[in-house]
Design a protein around this motif. Sequence first.
Motif, short mmCIF file in Angstrom:
data_model
loop_
_atom_site.label_atom_id
_atom_site.label_comp_id
_atom_site.label_asym_id
_atom_site.label_seq_id
_atom_site.Cartn_x
_atom_site.Cartn_y
_atom_site.Cartn_z
N ASP A 145 0.77 -0.29 -16.08
CA ASP A 145 0.26 0.27 -15.49
C ASP A 145 -1.04 -0.58 -15.88
N ASP A 157 -1.73 -1.05 -4.09
CA ASP A 157 -1.57 0.12 -5.09
C ASP A 157 -0.08 -1.00 -5.87
N LEU A 158 0.57 -1.83 -5.63
CA LEU A 158 1.41 -2.05 -6.15
C LEU A 158 2.25 -3.22 -6.02
N ARG A 205 -2.64 -1.33 -9.06
CA ARG A 205 -3.07 -0.04 -9.74
C ARG A 205 -1.78 -0.42 -10.45
N GLU A 206 -0.42 -1.17 -9.50
CA GLU A 206 0.73 -1.42 -11.06
C GLU A 206 1.54 -2.60 -10.43
N SER A 225 7.60 4.76 -13.57
CA SER A 225 5.95 4.22 -12.05
C SER A 225 5.20 5.38 -11.69
N LYS A 226 4.24 5.00 -11.93
CA LYS A 226 2.72 5.49 -11.71
C LYS A 226 2.87 6.27 -10.07
N VAL A 227 3.15 5.14 -9.63
CA VAL A 227 2.57 4.74 -7.52
C VAL A 227 4.28 5.52 -6.97
N TYR A 274 0.65 -1.42 0.03
CA TYR A 274 -0.15 -0.19 -0.13
C TYR A 274 0.99 1.24 0.27
#
Length: 237
Positions: free
Chosen positions: A186, A140-141, A164-165, A199-201, A110
Amino acid sequence: MLDNTSETHFIGPMGSEFWQIKVPPEAIPLLASKINWNQLGRKVMIDPFKGIISWINPSGSHVDMADASDKIVEQAGELIKVQVKNRRDYRWKRLKDPSNTGVEADASFYIGEKAEQWIAAYQVGGREIASEFEKKTPPDLIVEVEVTNLDKDKPVRYAELGVREMWQVEERKEGEAYRTEIVILDLQARGGPREIVQSKVLPGLTATNLPNAYHLAQSVMLDELRSMLSKELAIQF
């Protein structure tokens, strides 16, 4: 019911032992009532629609890579002042899943708001309330190490769970040396999971600079890792 079964067994590029059996899909609920999937091995994945059960007995190198993921993500979160909660190899599944299936990652996290919410849940009600939070809140990851053809459906499975990723981490031997490769996906991209450069997170971490981060983390060169992450994350923050 179990007459039509097949079995696949092989050793992965990092030395882990992979297994997969295929049974009639209607047998999955019966097996779920008799078997603790986690006793088969690590990272058990069950597809109740295709009747496929896969699992792995990880090598030392595989475990080292998972440990390195923890160091990288936790240090990155600390540097950019974003809360991180490590959930490691938790089995993520859908609510009210009658087949007791799910997907177990090598590492899961998280990050940001969800990490803060987990901590708040734990502070209010301890492990029991935090567990309820985990059941309805995807990470999240996700990090998967030593990806094989048995893992081809995992990005979609994780995407369906709401993750998410995903990072796919490979280590391959080239002569006397080892080379690490990272693919960042993604999972919630329009049209389904797609490969992205950054990475987006944790913006600033890329498929190009993450291999060096993994090398430093595996080598327990933590001061060097922190310095490297500081430079890369400063690009975004």
